[in-house]
Scaffold this motif. Sequence first.
Motif, PDB file in Angstrom:
ATOM      1  N   ALA A  96       6.729  -6.734 -15.496  1.00 13.35           N
ATOM      2  CA  ALA A  96       7.848  -7.377 -15.680  1.00 13.35           C
ATOM      3  C   ALA A  96       6.924  -9.376 -14.943  1.00 13.35           C
ATOM      4  O   ALA A  96       7.631  -9.914 -15.282  1.00 13.35           O
ATOM      5  N   THR A  97       6.752  -8.734 -13.555  1.00 14.15           N
ATOM      6  CA  THR A  97       6.564  -9.905 -13.156  1.00 14.15           C
ATOM      7  C   THR A  97       4.963 -10.167 -12.144  1.00 14.15           C
ATOM      8  O   THR A  97       4.885 -11.070 -12.544  1.00 14.15           O
ATOM      9  N   ARG A 225       0.152 -18.615 -16.830  1.00 14.70           N
ATOM     10  CA  ARG A 225       1.573 -17.832 -17.405  1.00 14.70           C
ATOM     11  C   ARG A 225       0.899 -16.499 -17.843  1.00 14.70           C
ATOM     12  O   ARG A 225      -0.232 -17.178 -19.127  1.00 14.70           O
ATOM     13  N   PRO A 226       1.330 -15.474 -17.851  1.00 20.04           N
ATOM     14  CA  PRO A 226       0.861 -14.401 -18.630  1.00 20.04           C
ATOM     15  C   PRO A 226       1.246 -14.176 -19.685  1.00 20.04           C
ATOM     16  O   PRO A 226       1.862 -14.815 -19.846  1.00 20.04           O
ATOM     17  N   SER A 282       3.265 -16.666 -36.393  1.00 17.06           N
ATOM     18  CA  SER A 282       3.448 -18.094 -36.716  1.00 17.06           C
ATOM     19  C   SER A 282       2.314 -17.963 -38.095  1.00 17.06           C
ATOM     20  O   SER A 282       2.361 -19.619 -38.644  1.00 17.06           O
ATOM     21  N   GLY A 299       3.137 -14.838 -32.200  1.00 17.15           N
ATOM     22  CA  GLY A 299       4.455 -15.416 -31.291  1.00 17.15           C
ATOM     23  C   GLY A 299       4.873 -14.098 -30.342  1.00 17.15           C
ATOM     24  O   GLY A 299       6.487 -14.038 -30.592  1.00 17.15           O
ATOM     25  N   VAL A 300       4.132 -13.968 -29.251  1.00 15.17           N
ATOM     26  CA  VAL A 300       4.500 -12.365 -28.664  1.00 15.17           C
ATOM     27  C   VAL A 300       5.777 -12.674 -27.667  1.00 15.17           C
ATOM     28  O   VAL A 300       5.158 -13.515 -26.448  1.00 15.17           O
ATOM     29  N   GLY A 301       6.641 -12.011 -27.071  1.00 17.17           N
ATOM     30  CA  GLY A 301       7.819 -12.691 -26.536  1.00 17.17           C
ATOM     31  C   GLY A 301       8.166 -10.878 -25.525  1.00 17.17           C
ATOM     32  O   GLY A 301       8.145 -10.007 -26.243  1.00 17.17           O
ATOM     33  N   ARG A 302       8.562 -11.139 -23.914  1.00 12.40           N
ATOM     34  CA  ARG A 302       9.115 -10.261 -23.532  1.00 12.40           C
ATOM     35  C   ARG A 302      10.710 -10.116 -24.960  1.00 12.40           C
ATOM     36  O   ARG A 302      11.034 -10.714 -25.451  1.00 12.40           O
TER      37      ARG A 302
ATOM     38  N   ASN B  56       3.020 -22.858 -40.012  1.00 15.12           N
ATOM     39  CA  ASN B  56       4.182 -23.435 -39.799  1.00 15.12           C
ATOM     40  C   ASN B  56       3.714 -23.274 -38.018  1.00 15.12           C
ATOM     41  O   ASN B  56       1.916 -23.323 -37.851  1.00 15.12           O
ATOM     42  N   ASP B  62       8.366 -22.462 -21.735  1.00  9.94           N
ATOM     43  CA  ASP B  62       7.294 -21.294 -20.708  1.00  9.94           C
ATOM     44  C   ASP B  62       8.805 -21.719 -19.801  1.00  9.94           C
ATOM     45  O   ASP B  62       8.262 -21.633 -18.182  1.00  9.94           O
ATOM     46  N   SER B  63       9.856 -21.339 -19.721  1.00  9.57           N
ATOM     47  CA  SER B  63      10.867 -21.773 -18.374  1.00  9.57           C
ATOM     48  C   SER B  63      11.339 -20.303 -17.505  1.00  9.57           C
ATOM     49  O   SER B  63      10.338 -19.403 -18.251  1.00  9.57           O
ATOM     50  N   ILE B  64      10.821 -21.123 -16.790  1.00  9.04           N
ATOM     51  CA  ILE B  64      10.749 -19.995 -14.863  1.00  9.04           C
ATOM     52  C   ILE B  64      12.114 -19.338 -15.324  1.00  9.04           C
ATOM     53  O   ILE B  64      13.201 -19.619 -14.874  1.00  9.04           O
ATOM     54  N   GLU B  65      12.417 -18.026 -15.559  1.00 10.46           N
ATOM     55  CA  GLU B  65      13.222 -16.952 -15.353  1.00 10.46           C
ATOM     56  C   GLU B  65      12.621 -15.981 -14.178  1.00 10.46           C
ATOM     57  O   GLU B  65      13.801 -14.859 -14.419  1.00 10.46           O
ATOM     58  N   GLY B  66      11.859 -16.007 -13.612  1.00 15.80           N
ATOM     59  CA  GLY B  66      11.853 -15.011 -12.406  1.00 15.80           C
ATOM     60  C   GLY B  66      10.602 -13.781 -13.798  1.00 15.80           C
ATOM     61  O   GLY B  66      10.419 -12.740 -12.965  1.00 15.80           O
ATOM     62  N   GLN B  67      10.081 -14.465 -14.080  1.00 13.33           N
ATOM     63  CA  GLN B  67       9.321 -12.823 -15.699  1.00 13.33           C
ATOM     64  C   GLN B  67       7.804 -13.743 -15.997  1.00 13.33           C
ATOM     65  O   GLN B  67       8.060 -14.573 -15.441  1.00 13.33           O
ATOM     66  N   ALA B  68       7.582 -12.900 -16.034  1.00 14.02           N
ATOM     67  CA  ALA B  68       6.229 -13.021 -15.779  1.00 14.02           C
ATOM     68  C   ALA B  68       5.641 -13.217 -17.703  1.00 14.02           C
ATOM     69  O   ALA B  68       5.481 -14.259 -17.206  1.00 14.02           O
ATOM     70  N   PHE B  69       6.225 -12.754 -18.110  1.00 13.71           N
ATOM     71  CA  PHE B  69       6.187 -13.667 -19.379  1.00 13.71           C
ATOM     72  C   PHE B  69       6.927 -13.949 -19.790  1.00 13.71           C
ATOM     73  O   PHE B  69       8.649 -14.021 -19.906  1.00 13.71           O
ATOM     74  N   PRO B  70       7.197 -15.331 -21.096  1.00 19.75           N
ATOM     75  CA  PRO B  70       8.117 -15.739 -21.769  1.00 19.75           C
ATOM     76  C   PRO B  70       8.819 -15.006 -22.767  1.00 19.75           C
ATOM     77  O   PRO B  70       8.292 -14.497 -23.322  1.00 19.75           O
ATOM     78  N   ASP B  71       9.608 -15.954 -23.125  1.00 23.32           N
ATOM     79  CA  ASP B  71       9.747 -15.264 -24.414  1.00 23.32           C
ATOM     80  C   ASP B  71       9.634 -15.443 -25.745  1.00 23.32           C
ATOM     81  O   ASP B  71       7.941 -15.794 -25.721  1.00 23.32           O
ATOM     82  N   THR B  72       9.943 -15.008 -27.105  1.00 27.74           N
ATOM     83  CA  THR B  72       9.161 -15.440 -28.188  1.00 27.74           C
ATOM     84  C   THR B  72       9.188 -17.434 -28.504  1.00 27.74           C
ATOM     85  O   THR B  72      10.058 -17.307 -28.275  1.00 27.74           O
ATOM     86  N   PRO B  73       8.328 -17.693 -28.754  1.00 31.16           N
ATOM     87  CA  PRO B  73       8.367 -18.900 -29.188  1.00 31.16           C
ATOM     88  C   PRO B  73       9.058 -19.346 -30.285  1.00 31.16           C
ATOM     89  O   PRO B  73       9.565 -18.869 -31.285  1.00 31.16           O
ATOM     90  N   LEU B  75      10.660 -21.376 -34.315  1.00 30.94           N
ATOM     91  CA  LEU B  75       9.992 -21.662 -35.189  1.00 30.94           C
ATOM     92  C   LEU B  75      10.524 -23.170 -35.082  1.00 30.94           C
ATOM     93  O   LEU B  75      11.778 -23.722 -35.135  1.00 30.94           O
TER      94      LEU B  75
END
Lengths: 327, 379
Positions: A96-97, A225-226, A282, A299-302, B56, B62-73, B75
Amino acid sequence: MAVTTKPLKKFGVVREVSAGSYLDPTTLVPVTSCDLKQSFDLIPDESLVGVCFPNAPLQGVRKCGGKIVMDVDALSSAAMLVAMTGTTASPYDLHATANNETLSITDLNEVKLNKRAGCSVSQWTITSQPNKALSASLDILGFVAESRATPTWPGTITINPGTLFLHHHLRSTGYARIGDQADALAAGDAVGLEEVVFGGNWNRKDDFDNTSQGSLQQLSGGGGRPSASLSFKISRHDSSLATQNDTVMGWRDAGTLLQMELYYYASATATLKVQIPNFRLSDADPTGDAISRIACKAGVGRNGIGASYVNSYMALNAPIRLTLVNS
Amino acid sequence: MAITKKTDTIMAADLCIGKVIGSYVGTYHGWGGSSLMTLGAGHAVPYIDTTLGGKNKSEPDDSIEGQAFPDTPVLTEIGANGDINMVCRYLGLDRWWYWAFGYEDAGSSPQSLGAGYYSHLYEMDLHERHVTPYRTAEQTAGDYNALDRKVRLMQIGRKLATNDYLYQSCACEGFSLQSKAGDFLRASFKTLAYKELRGSYNSAAWTFPAGVAGSALDIPHHHLTVQLGPPGALVTLGCSDISMSLTYPLRKDKDTVSGLYLEEPKLEGTVEPKASLTLSTHATDTYQAYSEDWSTALCMKWVWTFGSYQFGLYFPDVRVENAEITGDGVAKNIVPLSIRKEPNIAAPVFTFTGHTLIQGSMIYAWVKNTNSTNEMRRN
């Protein structure tokens, strides 16, 4: 006279306790190709001294790294999955980090034993295609100078390569499933995949200062960013199957949040489950092949933070989880 | 079970209605309008392949939320675009030529040539590409109505096994033509559509116009005559390869009204077509001289002829850019050309019997076939 020949090479790895401190390998890895090397940037001397040709260049910074391609098997992959994900035991979640795991990588050829400490996985992909073993491609960066010794294998290998995972292990007890997040994935979400490629990018990069000719330890996220990635090709554009008809294009246009699960079942003691809990498409398009496939990119997210999951049917936060069973 | 096979994925297209739509443009057949054209008999068109599909866009957070990975993009745009490639034919492509060029004068095109043949003259609309009222000089139709609009949009459909795919409100973003020795004249149309729709759009009724399917009216290279030179002194050339291309610089943007979709694309810059000839043998330095001296006005025509059928492209004003000689065993002469608009529409370089030139186009397409309908006034 000893001559390096490809069939006689072997590669071993071990997780380091202290980053950069070399340890003898304990796992033999089924590498199919490897171009790990050490190189030096050269600094040209461009001084204007009234003659045409410059002086010899100076030796600049040292860079260590390269690419390893290996088959994914039930036993020796465990050591690599630690370095790929930053998680020390199965289930291997993309951490996670941060991913601060490093490996000591040892390779033997007929001429020398090459020891490389402080090696981290910068990015990796796993490709699953018919008629091939599951294949992992890893970009490696190291911050410790290569050490070469007499070609005698050090230490004791306790883990040898095991059962290889194949694309068609995604059938019968195994499966490939994709669906929306309205409910848990089930048999009705089965999909025929001609190809699937997923991976993680820790975005490491070399950083240099005065304390070493080599890089500082390459930390995850140092170069950006990862991220996680996923692309796949559905084998038929088929009206009779809900996961292979125009539903996929509908998901693309609606931005529907999706989940995927791949379960490679080679035997009861050799399984690999890949869970991708939260992604959007996408791209999704029937191809122009003679028999159309559907080529998809995601597009993969957490999957949320802590217990607040975006997809409550997969209780994990990582964008990708790999669960390895080998006993 | 129905699986999509390439040989079954027939394509059909029709021009969107332009007559008497002035009150309805926003909801009828304009860009993203609420009504769709019905594709059916005579709308099928043979094509080679296409990359036209739903495309599409999404935006990462890319908000900084203390997490390495961002949320899904997320549409952020829905659309469709791609290229359509086809072998050109003497018959069956008139809708496409009007769509690509943008103007066919209603008062003088087509001209009846007797024996069931007609000539069409397609000009490039030099002012706009979006849905717009007729300019004064363009109001030449006998049934002209103040609510008529120039509409250069098509509805294009493809029949896939799962559904019919319909691309609503397709604008032509550009096109290219190429003809090589031993091959056909091939066209590629760059298409920008409002969106992709999937469902039942009458594909069982999509049929080809008579005489269009099949290779009888294909346009091969050996039907071609190329002439280049000062007006009135054109020289016939032996060319192993000819090509032209142009792009319409359309503004592709969204706003708070268009939402996820593009607003109607509008021409936002100048159009600069290019052409090139490969002369099969370097036997004269004429074209090197032309590329050094641009004071000599040149014009060019490419005319393919097969019996009573003709397809011609006329370039009233061209200049040779850097002509070069190749290093082949027998050297060829590559002649790239920049293309300019009609220098004086009151005294045009080319005249087309019976046709009135309205636009002062950079390129004219003159087509002789059995189609008796003015495409700009078709719907």
